[in-house]
Design a protein around this motif. Structure first.
Motif, PDB file in Angstrom:
ATOM      1  N   ASN A 151       0.805  -1.218   0.000  1.00  0.00           N
ATOM      2  CA  ASN A 151       0.000   0.000   0.000  1.00  0.00           C
ATOM      3  C   ASN A 151       0.841   1.272   0.000  1.00  0.00           C
ATOM      4  O   ASN A 151       0.783   2.053  -0.944  1.00  0.00           O
ATOM      5  CB  ASN A 151      -0.934   0.026   1.212  1.00  0.00           C
ATOM      6  CG  ASN A 151      -2.281  -0.592   0.937  1.00  0.00           C
ATOM      7  OD1 ASN A 151      -2.594  -0.935  -0.204  1.00  0.00           O
ATOM      8  ND2 ASN A 151      -3.087  -0.745   1.966  1.00  0.00           N
ATOM      9  N   GLU A 152       1.616   1.483   1.080  1.00  0.00           N
ATOM     10  CA  GLU A 152       2.311   2.761   1.190  1.00  0.00           C
ATOM     11  C   GLU A 152       3.400   2.729   2.237  1.00  0.00           C
ATOM     12  O   GLU A 152       3.400   1.877   3.139  1.00  0.00           O
ATOM     13  CB  GLU A 152       1.319   3.884   1.525  1.00  0.00           C
ATOM     14  CG  GLU A 152       0.856   3.918   2.977  1.00  0.00           C
ATOM     15  CD  GLU A 152      -0.458   3.226   3.217  1.00  0.00           C
ATOM     16  OE1 GLU A 152      -1.397   3.510   2.472  1.00  0.00           O
ATOM     17  OE2 GLU A 152      -0.528   2.419   4.149  1.00  0.00           O
ATOM     18  N   ALA A 153       4.304   3.697   2.093  1.00  0.00           N
ATOM     19  CA  ALA A 153       5.290   4.028   3.121  1.00  0.00           C
ATOM     20  C   ALA A 153       5.017   5.465   3.541  1.00  0.00           C
ATOM     21  O   ALA A 153       4.778   6.339   2.695  1.00  0.00           O
ATOM     22  CB  ALA A 153       6.705   3.891   2.584  1.00  0.00           C
ATOM     23  N   ILE A 154       5.061   5.720   4.848  1.00  0.00           N
ATOM     24  CA  ILE A 154       4.690   7.024   5.384  1.00  0.00           C
ATOM     25  C   ILE A 154       5.805   7.556   6.273  1.00  0.00           C
ATOM     26  O   ILE A 154       6.320   6.835   7.129  1.00  0.00           O
ATOM     27  CB  ILE A 154       3.397   6.942   6.225  1.00  0.00           C
ATOM     28  CG1 ILE A 154       2.270   6.301   5.417  1.00  0.00           C
ATOM     29  CG2 ILE A 154       2.985   8.314   6.729  1.00  0.00           C
ATOM     30  CD1 ILE A 154       1.088   5.884   6.263  1.00  0.00           C
ATOM     31  N   ALA A 186       2.849   6.038  -2.140  1.00  0.00           N
ATOM     32  CA  ALA A 186       1.858   4.976  -2.283  1.00  0.00           C
ATOM     33  C   ALA A 186       1.961   4.293  -3.637  1.00  0.00           C
ATOM     34  O   ALA A 186       2.380   4.888  -4.635  1.00  0.00           O
ATOM     35  CB  ALA A 186       0.445   5.536  -2.101  1.00  0.00           C
ATOM     36  N   THR A 187       1.538   3.040  -3.664  1.00  0.00           N
ATOM     37  CA  THR A 187       1.368   2.307  -4.916  1.00  0.00           C
ATOM     38  C   THR A 187      -0.030   2.581  -5.463  1.00  0.00           C
ATOM     39  O   THR A 187      -0.891   3.125  -4.755  1.00  0.00           O
ATOM     40  CB  THR A 187       1.507   0.802  -4.678  1.00  0.00           C
ATOM     41  OG1 THR A 187       0.411   0.376  -3.845  1.00  0.00           O
ATOM     42  CG2 THR A 187       2.831   0.454  -4.003  1.00  0.00           C
ATOM     43  N   SER A 191      -3.541   3.602  -3.487  1.00  0.00           N
ATOM     44  CA  SER A 191      -4.158   4.895  -3.807  1.00  0.00           C
ATOM     45  C   SER A 191      -5.543   5.027  -3.183  1.00  0.00           C
ATOM     46  O   SER A 191      -6.053   6.136  -3.027  1.00  0.00           O
ATOM     47  CB  SER A 191      -4.254   5.086  -5.329  1.00  0.00           C
ATOM     48  OG  SER A 191      -5.216   4.214  -5.907  1.00  0.00           O
ATOM     49  N   THR A 192      -6.182   3.908  -2.809  1.00  0.00           N
ATOM     50  CA  THR A 192      -7.494   3.974  -2.161  1.00  0.00           C
ATOM     51  C   THR A 192      -7.384   3.826  -0.646  1.00  0.00           C
ATOM     52  O   THR A 192      -8.400   3.640   0.035  1.00  0.00           O
ATOM     53  CB  THR A 192      -8.420   2.865  -2.708  1.00  0.00           C
ATOM     54  OG1 THR A 192      -7.753   1.604  -2.634  1.00  0.00           O
ATOM     55  CG2 THR A 192      -8.796   3.158  -4.154  1.00  0.00           C
ATOM     56  N   THR A 206      -3.650  -2.045 -11.073  1.00  0.00           N
ATOM     57  CA  THR A 206      -2.658  -2.750 -11.881  1.00  0.00           C
ATOM     58  C   THR A 206      -1.712  -1.802 -12.611  1.00  0.00           C
ATOM     59  O   THR A 206      -0.816  -2.255 -13.331  1.00  0.00           O
ATOM     60  CB  THR A 206      -3.350  -3.664 -12.910  1.00  0.00           C
ATOM     61  OG1 THR A 206      -4.294  -2.901 -13.664  1.00  0.00           O
ATOM     62  CG2 THR A 206      -4.075  -4.800 -12.204  1.00  0.00           C
ATOM     63  N   MET A 207      -1.902  -0.498 -12.454  1.00  0.00           N
ATOM     64  CA  MET A 207      -0.982   0.458 -13.074  1.00  0.00           C
ATOM     65  C   MET A 207       0.394   0.378 -12.428  1.00  0.00           C
ATOM     66  O   MET A 207       0.539  -0.111 -11.306  1.00  0.00           O
ATOM     67  CB  MET A 207      -1.535   1.883 -12.950  1.00  0.00           C
ATOM     68  CG  MET A 207      -2.758   2.163 -13.787  1.00  0.00           C
ATOM     69  SD  MET A 207      -3.316   3.888 -13.625  1.00  0.00           S
ATOM     70  CE  MET A 207      -1.919   4.770 -14.333  1.00  0.00           C
ATOM     71  N   HIS A 208       1.384   0.861 -13.138  1.00  0.00           N
ATOM     72  CA  HIS A 208       2.743   0.928 -12.610  1.00  0.00           C
ATOM     73  C   HIS A 208       3.092   2.400 -12.424  1.00  0.00           C
ATOM     74  O   HIS A 208       3.362   3.123 -13.388  1.00  0.00           O
ATOM     75  CB  HIS A 208       3.735   0.261 -13.569  1.00  0.00           C
ATOM     76  CG  HIS A 208       3.649  -1.227 -13.554  1.00  0.00           C
ATOM     77  ND1 HIS A 208       4.648  -2.037 -14.036  1.00  0.00           N
ATOM     78  CD2 HIS A 208       2.687  -2.061 -13.101  1.00  0.00           C
ATOM     79  CE1 HIS A 208       4.313  -3.304 -13.877  1.00  0.00           C
ATOM     80  NE2 HIS A 208       3.105  -3.332 -13.316  1.00  0.00           N
ATOM     81  N   ALA A 209       3.066   2.836 -11.177  1.00  0.00           N
ATOM     82  CA  ALA A 209       3.347   4.225 -10.854  1.00  0.00           C
ATOM     83  C   ALA A 209       3.574   4.331  -9.350  1.00  0.00           C
ATOM     84  O   ALA A 209       3.250   3.420  -8.592  1.00  0.00           O
ATOM     85  CB  ALA A 209       2.183   5.133 -11.274  1.00  0.00           C
ATOM     86  N   VAL A 210       4.137   5.460  -8.937  1.00  0.00           N
ATOM     87  CA  VAL A 210       4.325   5.765  -7.522  1.00  0.00           C
ATOM     88  C   VAL A 210       3.668   7.121  -7.262  1.00  0.00           C
ATOM     89  O   VAL A 210       3.880   8.074  -8.018  1.00  0.00           O
ATOM     90  CB  VAL A 210       5.816   5.818  -7.139  1.00  0.00           C
ATOM     91  CG1 VAL A 210       5.974   6.187  -5.669  1.00  0.00           C
ATOM     92  CG2 VAL A 210       6.492   4.482  -7.426  1.00  0.00           C
ATOM     93  N   ILE A 211       2.871   7.205  -6.196  1.00  0.00           N
ATOM     94  CA  ILE A 211       2.160   8.425  -5.856  1.00  0.00           C
ATOM     95  C   ILE A 211       2.805   9.049  -4.624  1.00  0.00           C
ATOM     96  O   ILE A 211       2.983   8.364  -3.610  1.00  0.00           O
ATOM     97  CB  ILE A 211       0.681   8.143  -5.544  1.00  0.00           C
ATOM     98  CG1 ILE A 211       0.040   7.332  -6.666  1.00  0.00           C
ATOM     99  CG2 ILE A 211      -0.087   9.438  -5.310  1.00  0.00           C
ATOM    100  CD1 ILE A 211      -1.267   6.669  -6.256  1.00  0.00           C
ATOM    101  N   LEU A 212       3.148  10.305  -4.693  1.00  0.00           N
ATOM    102  CA  LEU A 212       3.680  11.037  -3.550  1.00  0.00           C
ATOM    103  C   LEU A 212       2.625  12.051  -3.120  1.00  0.00           C
ATOM    104  O   LEU A 212       2.308  12.985  -3.855  1.00  0.00           O
ATOM    105  CB  LEU A 212       4.983  11.751  -3.911  1.00  0.00           C
ATOM    106  CG  LEU A 212       5.648  12.538  -2.772  1.00  0.00           C
ATOM    107  CD1 LEU A 212       6.132  11.580  -1.679  1.00  0.00           C
ATOM    108  CD2 LEU A 212       6.805  13.382  -3.295  1.00  0.00           C
ATOM    109  N   THR A 213       2.073  11.864  -1.920  1.00  0.00           N
ATOM    110  CA  THR A 213       0.986  12.705  -1.427  1.00  0.00           C
ATOM    111  C   THR A 213       1.366  13.345  -0.098  1.00  0.00           C
ATOM    112  O   THR A 213       1.683  12.640   0.859  1.00  0.00           O
ATOM    113  CB  THR A 213      -0.304  11.881  -1.228  1.00  0.00           C
ATOM    114  OG1 THR A 213      -0.701  11.303  -2.468  1.00  0.00           O
ATOM    115  CG2 THR A 213      -1.436  12.751  -0.698  1.00  0.00           C
TER     116      THR A 213
END
Length: 293
Positions: A151-154, A186-187, A191-192, A206-213
């Motif tokens: 899911n994510e690293a915080i 987040a992956t 994202s949810t 299933t997308m390949h991306a990294v989200i920085l929030t």
């Protein structure tokens, strides 16, 4: 991956199956006991991580956490998304597929309902399934720890009411510094989760991306960034306040001033078992109560 030898009924192969059970849900423990009996009667090899084995009263089936993913054909999670995350953490490095049985509320990761669990395992053994691969993050802490996240690293503040100052480098270049309650990497699967609560975008899992929030940033730039999967993110603690680090809900410790967390995409994705054609869009509609128009 399933072993090529026949079970007691001479119709299906015998498999090594691990059960990851939510210890605080009696109904999940009851289902685990039923699966152990039924699958064991067909000759399948059943094991549980120590925490699940203790809760289920089956210490004889316990396998150490650092060995449970080896020589395994399937992992079955009986719980919510948190149980699913624990199962993925334990077995994904070994390429083991994970089947999620939903005892939680949202169920983004756990698509199978409890009454269908035995049939779902049977369909897996019969080859009637698809594998959906999800990227994971590889997180390097300053103290040498390396952990993975579905899911994510915080990186977040420690002191209530005070922000933390964090500098972000992307692919070796300084991007900007944040004064915020924290930053989430987040992956698309994540994202949810927390990223969505902080105002981040929803990506198909299933997308390949990294989200920085950023979380509650005290600055004009408050948008999420969606980065390509080859990106390397480095989050370094500035100022005079330390920060806490958590990965998929597990607290890993603190970063002191000058310490950093490095995040890249792991080369070992999670492999989730899919039995239905219910797509991500349908899951979103159900979860958020979106009516057909």
């Amino acid at each position: 991956m399933t072993k090529v030898r026949l079970g007691a009924n001479n119709l299906q192969p015998v498999a090594a199956i691990a059960l990851f059970v939510h210890a605080d849900r009696p109904e999940a423990l009851e289902l685990a006991a039923d699966l152990i009996d039924r699958l064991g009667a067909d000759g399948h090899e059943i094991c549980l991580p120590p925490s699940s084995a203790g809760a289920a009263g089956r210490a004889d089936l316990a396998r150490p956490d650092d060995r449970i993913g080896r020589e395994l054909d399937l992992a079955v999670s009986l719980g919510g998304d948190g149980s699913m995350l624990r199962a993925v953490t334990a077995v994904a490095d070994h390429g083991v597929p994970v089947l999620g049985v939903n005892y939680g509320s949202l169920g983004y990761l756990t698509a199978i309902q409890p009454q269908a669990a035995l049939g779902a395992v049977a369909r897996f053994l019969a080859g009637e399934y698809r594998i959906e691969e999800r990227i994971r993050l590889r997180c390097h802490l300053g103290d040498g720890q390396v952990v993975s996240a579905l899911n994510e690293a915080i990186v977040e503040k420690v002191d209530s009411g005070r922000t933390v100052n964090l500098a972000v480098h992307i692919d070796g270049e300084f991007f900007t510094s944040y004064a915020a309650d924290g930053l989430i990497a987040a992956t698309p699967t994540g994202s949810t989760a927390y990223s969505l609560s902080a105002g981040g975008p929803i990506l198909a899992p299933t997308m390949h991306a990294v989200i920085l929030t950023p979380v509650a940033p005290h600055m004009l730039f408050d948008r999420s960034l969606v980065l390509p999967p080859a990106s390397e993110l480095v989050v370094r603690v500035l100022g005079d306040r330390s920060a806490a680090v958590a990965v998929d809900g597990r607290e890993l410790g603190r970063l002191e001033v000058g310490d950093s967390l490095t995040v890249t995409v792991s080369d070992k994705p999670a492999r989730l078992v899919t039995l239905s054609r219910r797509g991500f869009h349908q899951a979103l509609k159900s979860t958020f109560g979106l009516a057909d128009r």
